[in-house]
Design a protein around this motif. Structure first.
Motif, PDB file in Angstrom:
ATOM      1  N   UNK A   1       0.930  -1.299  -0.195  1.00  0.00           N
ATOM      2  CA  UNK A   1       0.153   0.120  -0.327  1.00  0.00           C
ATOM      3  C   UNK A   1       0.648   1.347  -0.203  1.00  0.00           C
ATOM      4  N   UNK A   2       0.132   2.878  -0.689  1.00  0.00           N
ATOM      5  CA  UNK A   2       1.220   3.109  -0.954  1.00  0.00           C
ATOM      6  C   UNK A   2       0.561   4.377  -0.002  1.00  0.00           C
ATOM      7  N   UNK A   3       0.341   5.089   0.966  1.00  0.00           N
ATOM      8  CA  UNK A   3      -0.550   5.818   1.775  1.00  0.00           C
ATOM      9  C   UNK A   3      -0.066   6.959   2.005  1.00  0.00           C
ATOM     10  N   UNK A   4      -1.287   7.625   1.973  1.00  0.00           N
ATOM     11  CA  UNK A   4      -0.662   9.572   2.320  1.00  0.00           C
ATOM     12  C   UNK A   4      -0.776  10.349   3.179  1.00  0.00           C
ATOM     13  N   UNK A   5      -0.572  10.445   4.473  1.00  0.00           N
ATOM     14  CA  UNK A   5      -0.946  10.508   5.671  1.00  0.00           C
ATOM     15  C   UNK A   5      -1.510  12.243   5.385  1.00  0.00           C
ATOM     16  N   UNK A   6      -2.643  12.918   5.681  1.00  0.00           N
ATOM     17  CA  UNK A   6      -2.962  14.027   5.160  1.00  0.00           C
ATOM     18  C   UNK A   6      -2.547  15.145   6.668  1.00  0.00           C
ATOM     19  N   UNK A   7      -2.716  16.213   5.901  1.00  0.00           N
ATOM     20  CA  UNK A   7      -2.270  16.638   7.502  1.00  0.00           C
ATOM     21  C   UNK A   7      -0.691  17.081   8.294  1.00  0.00           C
ATOM     22  N   UNK A   8      -0.522  16.352   6.994  1.00  0.00           N
ATOM     23  CA  UNK A   8       1.029  15.699   8.440  1.00  0.00           C
ATOM     24  C   UNK A   8       1.401  15.133   9.428  1.00  0.00           C
ATOM     25  N   UNK A   9      -0.048  14.615   9.319  1.00  0.00           N
ATOM     26  CA  UNK A   9      -0.168  13.666  10.567  1.00  0.00           C
ATOM     27  C   UNK A   9      -0.265  14.041  11.927  1.00  0.00           C
ATOM     28  N   UNK A  10      -0.879  15.399  11.968  1.00  0.00           N
ATOM     29  CA  UNK A  10      -1.135  16.139  12.828  1.00  0.00           C
ATOM     30  C   UNK A  10      -2.110  15.513  13.930  1.00  0.00           C
ATOM     31  N   UNK A  11      -2.580  14.620  13.466  1.00  0.00           N
ATOM     32  CA  UNK A  11      -3.238  14.426  14.371  1.00  0.00           C
ATOM     33  C   UNK A  11      -2.679  13.216  16.024  1.00  0.00           C
ATOM     34  N   UNK A  12      -1.518  13.103  15.415  1.00  0.00           N
ATOM     35  CA  UNK A  12      -0.482  11.865  16.295  1.00  0.00           C
ATOM     36  C   UNK A  12       0.832  11.628  15.748  1.00  0.00           C
TER      37      UNK A  12
ATOM     38  N   UNK B   1       4.731   5.926   2.296  1.00  0.00           N
ATOM     39  CA  UNK B   1       4.631   6.593   3.132  1.00  0.00           C
ATOM     40  C   UNK B   1       4.291   7.466   2.764  1.00  0.00           C
ATOM     41  N   UNK B   2       3.751   8.803   2.699  1.00  0.00           N
ATOM     42  CA  UNK B   2       3.981  10.200   2.666  1.00  0.00           C
ATOM     43  C   UNK B   2       2.845  10.952   3.712  1.00  0.00           C
ATOM     44  N   UNK B   3       3.460  11.942   3.540  1.00  0.00           N
ATOM     45  CA  UNK B   3       2.055  13.043   4.861  1.00  0.00           C
ATOM     46  C   UNK B   3       1.912  14.107   3.514  1.00  0.00           C
ATOM     47  N   UNK B   4       0.957  14.639   3.421  1.00  0.00           N
ATOM     48  CA  UNK B   4       0.327  16.144   2.586  1.00  0.00           C
ATOM     49  C   UNK B   4       0.409  17.229   3.596  1.00  0.00           C
ATOM     50  N   UNK B   5       0.445  17.981   3.368  1.00  0.00           N
ATOM     51  CA  UNK B   5       1.077  19.505   3.958  1.00  0.00           C
ATOM     52  C   UNK B   5      -0.168  20.173   4.433  1.00  0.00           C
ATOM     53  N   UNK B   6      -1.560  20.111   4.023  1.00  0.00           N
ATOM     54  CA  UNK B   6      -2.159  20.506   4.169  1.00  0.00           C
ATOM     55  C   UNK B   6      -3.118  20.773   5.760  1.00  0.00           C
ATOM     56  N   UNK B   7      -2.229  21.700   6.075  1.00  0.00           N
ATOM     57  CA  UNK B   7      -3.390  22.696   7.370  1.00  0.00           C
ATOM     58  C   UNK B   7      -2.657  21.355   8.515  1.00  0.00           C
ATOM     59  N   UNK B   8      -1.164  21.194   8.082  1.00  0.00           N
ATOM     60  CA  UNK B   8      -0.265  20.637   8.534  1.00  0.00           C
ATOM     61  C   UNK B   8       0.741  22.036  10.174  1.00  0.00           C
ATOM     62  N   UNK B   9       0.936  21.459  10.588  1.00  0.00           N
ATOM     63  CA  UNK B   9       2.598  22.697  11.308  1.00  0.00           C
ATOM     64  C   UNK B   9       3.658  22.820  10.210  1.00  0.00           C
TER      65      UNK B   9
END
Lengths: 87, 280
Positions: free
Chosen positions: B187-198, B212-220
């Motif tokens: 699986x190729x996963x894009x974790x949204x919001x820079x993973x800010x939930x955890x 595994x990638x992280x998108x930068x939307x509404x991240x810090x």
């Protein structure tokens, strides 16, 4: 910007962001306080525009204005985080 | 009619907003953003109407993309599951928009793993979907649950990336998403919001994992600076977020983390484009 100034602005801006998301009436006075804390510092002009907008328009009923204030506050928060991380 | 900070400038002016000062501020911001010749692709856009009132049409998105020089956007439905609960009408709206602007809109479909999602996913695939969006908070499921693993498996078999909400939410994400990633090894996963939930747990679990990638939307800035730019994909989360602060976030993080120009280009679009081009 000193580390203490950046930490103060970040704390205040974070409170503003949550108040704006929650459409809490405390948002406008909090923004005014945050803009004073940032006056003359990085992000200060952005916060001043946000605070003025929140004072002049009822952001609890005007959704586009509330969203703009939120965006401006996000930018200021990013500036404060960057300043803190550079120290 | 123009857009300012993601909103309709006429609506702002009618409310008595000083649009000239907002426009000046936006111009000042855009002049310092890292907007060179790098093609920008937005990894996170919702088209349609959310139950909470947020709304974005394909026409409005096109104007946003034009304003900020963004080449294309990955689009999927807002939280609007519809009467059948499987986002059928909302997926259709996104797929139709993509057919109208195939160079600019990359359609991902959205389903609810709790229900009868398989038929909807197949229907969306036949209509042109190129990825899957899952939202464990919006649809109330656990990332590591059997039904979630099954949906990610089917998407992966199709060669699709799966964009997973990893922002606001009460539950921990690090262990559960690691369990999901382990259950679907390709699986190729894009974790949204820079993973800010955890953020700390997710950075610990997935640092350096190329699938595994992280998108930068509404991240810090803080969370993004702790991650490798090779794992980051620019995103805005329109219409909840907007492009000015989304691009400012990239510029601020690049400055703090010391990204090279090549790394900035990868974050703005290169990383995502490679994933989309490699769809098996």
């Amino acid at each position: 910007m000193t580390r203490a100034e950046a930490a103060r602005i970040l704390a205040l801006a974070s409170q503003c962001e949550m108040a704006l998301v929650r459409k809490d009436p405390v948002a406008a006075p909090l923004l005014a306080q945050t803009a004073r804390a940032a006056d003359g510092l990085a992000g200060g002009h952005t916060l001043a525009v946000a605070a003025r907008l929140a004072r002049e328009v009822d952001i609890s009923i005007h959704e586009p204005a509330r969203k703009v204030v939120q965006a401006l506050t996000r930018v200021a928060s990013q500036e404060a985080q960057a300043a803190l991380l550079r120290h | 009619m123009s857009r300012l900070w993601g909103e309709d400038s006429d609506a702002l002016a009618q409310a008595g907003v000083d649009v000239a000062s907002l426009a000046q501020l936006e111009d000042e911001l855009s002049s310092v953003l890292v907007l060179d010749d790098a093609p920008i692709v937005d990894a996170h856009v919702h088209l349609g109407r959310d139950a909470d009132g947020h709304n974005l049409t394909a026409h409005e998105l096109a104007r946003d993309l034009d304003r900020w020089g963004i080449a294309a956007a990955v689009c999927f439905p807002a939280n609007d599951p519809g009467p059948g609960g499987q986002f059928t009408e909302a997926n259709d709206l996104v797929l139709a928009a993509a057919r109208s602007a195939p160079e600019r809109i990359v359609p991902f479909c959205r389903v609810d793993p709790n229900g009868d999602w398989a038929l909807e996913l197949e229907r969306a695939a036949e209509a042109g979907a190129r990825g899957l969006k899952l939202h464990p908070v919006g649809q109330s499921f656990r990332p590591e649950a059997d039904e979630s693993v099954a949906a990610v498996s089917v998407a992966t078999e199709r060669g699709w990336p799966v964009l997973f909400h990893a922002g606001f939410g009460a539950r921990r994400l690090g262990g559960p998403l690691a369990e999901l990633a382990g259950a679907v090894p390709d699986a190729r996963l894009i974790l949204a919001h820079g993973g800010r939930g955890d953020a700390r747990a997710l950075a610990h679990e997935f640092a350096g994992e190329s699938r595994i990638a992280f998108d930068t939307s509404l991240a810090t800035v803080t969370d993004l600076a702790a991650l490798s730019p090779g794992q980051l994909m620019f995103g805005s989360d329109r219409p909840y977020g907007e492009h000015a602060s989304a691009l400012h976030l990239i510029a601020a993080t690049a400055g703090v983390a010391g990204w090279t120009d090549a790394e900035v280009r990868d974050v703005l679009g290169g990383n995502l484009t490679r994933w989309l081009d490699d769809q098996g």
